[in-house]
Design a protein around this motif. Sequence first.
Motif, short mmCIF file in Angstrom:
data_model
loop_
_atom_site.label_atom_id
_atom_site.label_comp_id
_atom_site.label_asym_id
_atom_site.label_seq_id
_atom_site.Cartn_x
_atom_site.Cartn_y
_atom_site.Cartn_z
N ALA A 1 21.39 14.51 23.96
CA ALA A 1 21.83 13.29 23.28
C ALA A 1 21.04 13.10 21.99
N ALA A 2 21.74 12.57 20.98
CA ALA A 2 21.12 12.27 19.68
C ALA A 2 21.28 10.80 19.37
N ASN A 3 20.18 10.15 18.96
CA ASN A 3 20.22 8.73 18.62
C ASN A 3 19.55 8.53 17.26
N GLN A 4 20.04 7.49 16.54
CA GLN A 4 19.53 7.21 15.21
C GLN A 4 18.14 6.57 15.28
N VAL A 5 17.21 7.07 14.40
CA VAL A 5 15.88 6.48 14.26
C VAL A 5 15.76 5.77 12.91
N GLU A 6 16.12 6.49 11.83
CA GLU A 6 16.11 5.92 10.49
C GLU A 6 17.32 6.43 9.74
N GLY A 7 17.76 5.65 8.73
CA GLY A 7 18.87 6.08 7.89
C GLY A 7 20.17 5.38 8.29
N THR A 8 21.28 5.92 7.83
CA THR A 8 22.60 5.34 8.09
C THR A 8 22.88 5.32 9.59
N ARG A 9 23.46 4.22 10.04
CA ARG A 9 23.69 4.05 11.47
C ARG A 9 24.80 4.97 11.98
N PHE A 10 24.67 5.39 13.25
CA PHE A 10 25.74 6.09 13.97
C PHE A 10 25.52 5.84 15.46
N GLY A 11 26.55 6.03 16.24
CA GLY A 11 26.44 5.83 17.69
C GLY A 11 25.83 7.03 18.38
N GLU A 12 25.49 6.84 19.66
CA GLU A 12 24.89 7.95 20.40
C GLU A 12 25.86 9.11 20.47
N VAL A 13 25.31 10.31 20.29
CA VAL A 13 26.11 11.53 20.30
C VAL A 13 25.61 12.41 21.44
N LYS A 14 26.58 12.91 22.26
CA LYS A 14 26.20 13.79 23.37
C LYS A 14 26.86 15.15 23.20
N SER A 15 26.14 16.14 23.73
CA SER A 15 26.69 17.49 23.72
C SER A 15 27.56 17.71 24.95
N GLY A 16 28.11 18.90 25.05
CA GLY A 16 28.78 19.27 26.29
C GLY A 16 27.77 19.49 27.40
N ASP A 17 28.28 19.73 28.65
CA ASP A 17 27.40 19.88 29.81
C ASP A 17 26.55 21.14 29.69
N PHE A 18 25.31 21.02 30.22
CA PHE A 18 24.42 22.15 30.34
C PHE A 18 23.89 22.18 31.78
N LEU A 19 23.96 23.37 32.40
CA LEU A 19 23.54 23.52 33.79
C LEU A 19 22.13 24.09 33.82
N ALA A 20 21.19 23.32 34.37
CA ALA A 20 19.82 23.77 34.56
C ALA A 20 19.69 24.42 35.92
N ILE A 21 19.29 25.67 35.99
CA ILE A 21 19.20 26.41 37.25
C ILE A 21 17.77 26.83 37.47
N PRO A 22 17.40 27.16 38.72
CA PRO A 22 16.02 27.60 38.98
C PRO A 22 15.69 28.83 38.16
N SER A 23 14.41 28.98 37.84
CA SER A 23 14.00 30.09 37.00
C SER A 23 14.16 31.44 37.67
N THR A 24 14.26 31.44 39.05
CA THR A 24 14.44 32.71 39.78
C THR A 24 15.87 33.16 39.80
N VAL A 25 16.78 32.33 39.37
CA VAL A 25 18.21 32.67 39.38
C VAL A 25 18.61 32.95 37.95
N GLN A 26 19.26 34.03 37.72
CA GLN A 26 19.72 34.39 36.39
C GLN A 26 21.16 33.97 36.21
N PRO A 27 21.54 33.66 35.01
CA PRO A 27 22.96 33.37 34.77
C PRO A 27 23.82 34.57 35.18
#
Length: 986
Positions: free
Chosen positions: A953-979
């Motif tokens: 997610a991206a949110n405005q801190v300074e500058g021209t206003r905009f609404g919250e922006v989200k990316s597509g889904d990301f799957l976090a998996i255990p480090s022992t499992v490979q994609p």
Amino acid sequence: MRALPLLLVALLATPVPVAQAQPTPQPEPFNIGFTSNDDIFKVDSTGNTRTNLTNNARLQRDPAFSLDGTKLAYVDDRHVMIANADGTNARRLNTEELRQSQPAWSPDGTMIALVTSIPNGDGSDSVVEIYRVSDGVRLGEIEVPEHLIADDTQPDWSPDGKTIAIRRSSSNITLPPPPLQPDTDRPARQGSTFDLEQVVKTPRIPPKPDVVILIDISGSMSGELDSVKRTLTDVIAEVAKLQPETQFGIASYAGWQNAGRTFTRHVQLTDTVGNWQKDVNVIRNEESTEVWAHALIKTATGEFDFRPDSSRVVVVIGDEGTAENVTPPDKTDTVQGAIDALNAKNIRFVGIDSGGLNQFGQARKFVDATDGSLQTFDEHKPGEISTAVLDGIKDLDVKVAPRATCDPGLSVVLTPPGPVTGPSGQDVKFAERFTVAPNATPGSTLKCTIEFLLNNETEPRPGHVQTVTVRVSDLVKPLVRVDDVTAVATPNDSGATVTYQATATGSQGQPLTPTCTPQSGTKFPIGFTTVTCTATDAQGNTGTDTAIITVRSEEEPEGPEVWLVAADNSAQVNLSRRLAEPCRDSFSQDPAWSPDGKSLAITQDERICVVNPDGTGGRVVVQSGANIGSPRSPAWLPDGTRIVFQASNSELPADLWTVPVVNGTPQILTRNGSQPAVQRLPRLAVTTTATPAEVPFNGKTTIEVAVTNSGFAPAPATVTVTVPPGLGGGPASADLGTIAPGERKAVTGEATGVTAGEHVVTAAVGALTSQVTVKVLERTGSLSLKVSASPQPSFVGGDEVAVTFNLLNSSGSTLTDVRVVGSAFGCLPECPVGTLGPDGEAEVRFTIPATQAVDQELVGVVIGTGPDEDPLDNVAATQIVVKQPTLTLDQLAGPLGGVVSVQGKDFPPGAKVRLTWVIGISETPGEVIATDGTFTTQMLVFHNDTEGIRQAAANQVEGTRFGEVKSGDFLAIPSTVQPSDFVERG
């Protein structure tokens, strides 16, 4: 059938002779002042319009105009005058009564260099002095180097004000070496000591002596007196040769029985004793008993006019001791009384004994009491008497007593402490140890003055004062030291290669290497040059010291020379000794700087040369010939390409000529004129423009009034602008201040056409005027529309887009049922306005929420009831843009502890963005700047973070206003499992 037209064209193309009058030359923006018939005149650049600027019965000469052309300096009889450029409001520069001449303006007009003539015997010495123009205060003078005696004249200031060129007639000083080293200037740290050795050179004969010769005229001195008469003149000449300032007085003495001749003064103290011998004759009286103690008392108590600062000596020539208590009426002629009288006036006794002067030990008492001397000669060899007199004066012991006075914080100890007594003519050495106090103030300057007094003097003689200056070094900056050096140029050389020593230490005593400019080993020109040495330590602290490198010439100058003197007196250079062919080996004078400061014109014998300030590039501009004799006094015209000068033939008065500097032929400017001086003038021009020059009714135009100066002098300018009633607004009148040569200043203003027709705008600067015509078209009925939107663009979730329609009824009629119809957004179906009167205006506003991405044109149409002659201006359009920022991940899944690349697009340029994971325990990865609306960065998935799906997610801190922006889904998996794609590769 075409022949006739072709013939007609040919006839029209053939030039037809036309008688034309020669145009009158137009003057350039400068005048030329000059001296003629004891007055100051001026002419324009064509040599016309001759005008008398002073016009009185006294002698006026040496004109000089200030660089801005507004002031005139000149000499009236013996005083320098300051006046307006037209000669009015003249006043004396100062109250000096000595003769002053040859004024020269500083470039900024605040100072004048001039020549002051200082009386010296039957003649005078010339010195260049600097005065402040506003109040006539003397600011200083050009110092002559210590090794020269000189007359300085003809100053001319360089255009940058840093250098003054002068004419110097000088010669080397051939006096004997100074009696001591007078000045020392050096840096030192707190609590430090340094040693110097001072050698006091004592004269073989006391300096500036006043010598009284007392001659015994008793009968027993007959032979000796004849010898004195024959040889004393030679003795006087020999003493005067060693000490040119010597004065002699002559008196005689006899016995107390010889009334009227017991003491007789024959010659008062003088540098020329004249024919005294006829007045000094032997007394034929065997009963005469000499009373020279009485003669000594008379000598010390008013008979002779001793100079206040003289070395006083009385020489007694006799053959027997002095009687005491015998001279009427008071009988106070004792030996001790005479000793007291001599000591009271600091007079030393020299006895010349032919056999009995010291028979009672009296002469020895005088010698011991006055630090005198006693000489004897054989009475049977009276020719020895002259040697005895000369030796007696030479053999006087010299007592040297040092007297030191130091500023608090600096002290000195001398070894020996003095006084020191020794034979005259021998050197007396003192070891000097100077100590800087531990609490001396850094940056302060401390001085010790040591006076070396000779023979019980109470005040030191010239040349017997030593000054030691100590500059207390900064506690942090390096200590740099470089000392003055004097060198002698080889014959026929323009300078000398000089090496010098420079040292530097840091604040902790560590050695540093100084950098000096000019470097040691440089060839320095004849004159003196300031050397600057600097050193920088490892911490960046810099220390500085300076020294003077003086180069003397062994050769006596054959005539006047041109010197260049730094205005701050940091350097003086003999330019004449640096000149090359074809402008060398000749007298040089009349220096004149070119307007750009890159050249000087100088007069040499029968020619004028132009040279560079370093002596190179010499070329002859004018040479005496059939029509031009003795060219001199060059002055540059302001364009720098020409010179005006004076020249004369035979006994006729001088005329003024001009000549181009390069390959020019001299041309006569005006007759009967000398000492040319150039007055720079401004040349102002006024132009007025209107853009556009034709406007519709109620339309607008930009009017500009520009003032330019194409002359050579600055000028103040106040512009007056007159705008006719048919135009509203326009530029205002203004004081533009001073306009420099080549400068342009302008005033602008927007004017509205409120009345149809042609309207003339007039601008004036003094008598200069300029006009421009603005045409306003007839009024027409028209309803017009304009539209604007802000912000452009907006961003989803940010600020709404504000849309504004501006309506104008520029017709002369009232319009009804006025409304705006819009497309795609607001004013659907329409936004009513109502009635608009003549020249009426209205606004329609609405907002568009930034809820979704938009890139679409908004078109509006204004409609009304009434005359509308231009329907094309009823339509207005603008683009509505709302951008949707996006976040994109470079992968859809990844292990805990991994890194994900994130790309941002269509964000507000320059916005500061904070990136986070929507779920999980990760810290905020940080903030980025979307410089151009995009960015690429990385986000960390902690190794112990929550497994599963998440979004960036991206949110405005300074500058021209905009609404919250989200990316597509990301799957976090255990480090022992490979994609899965890694598994498939196995």
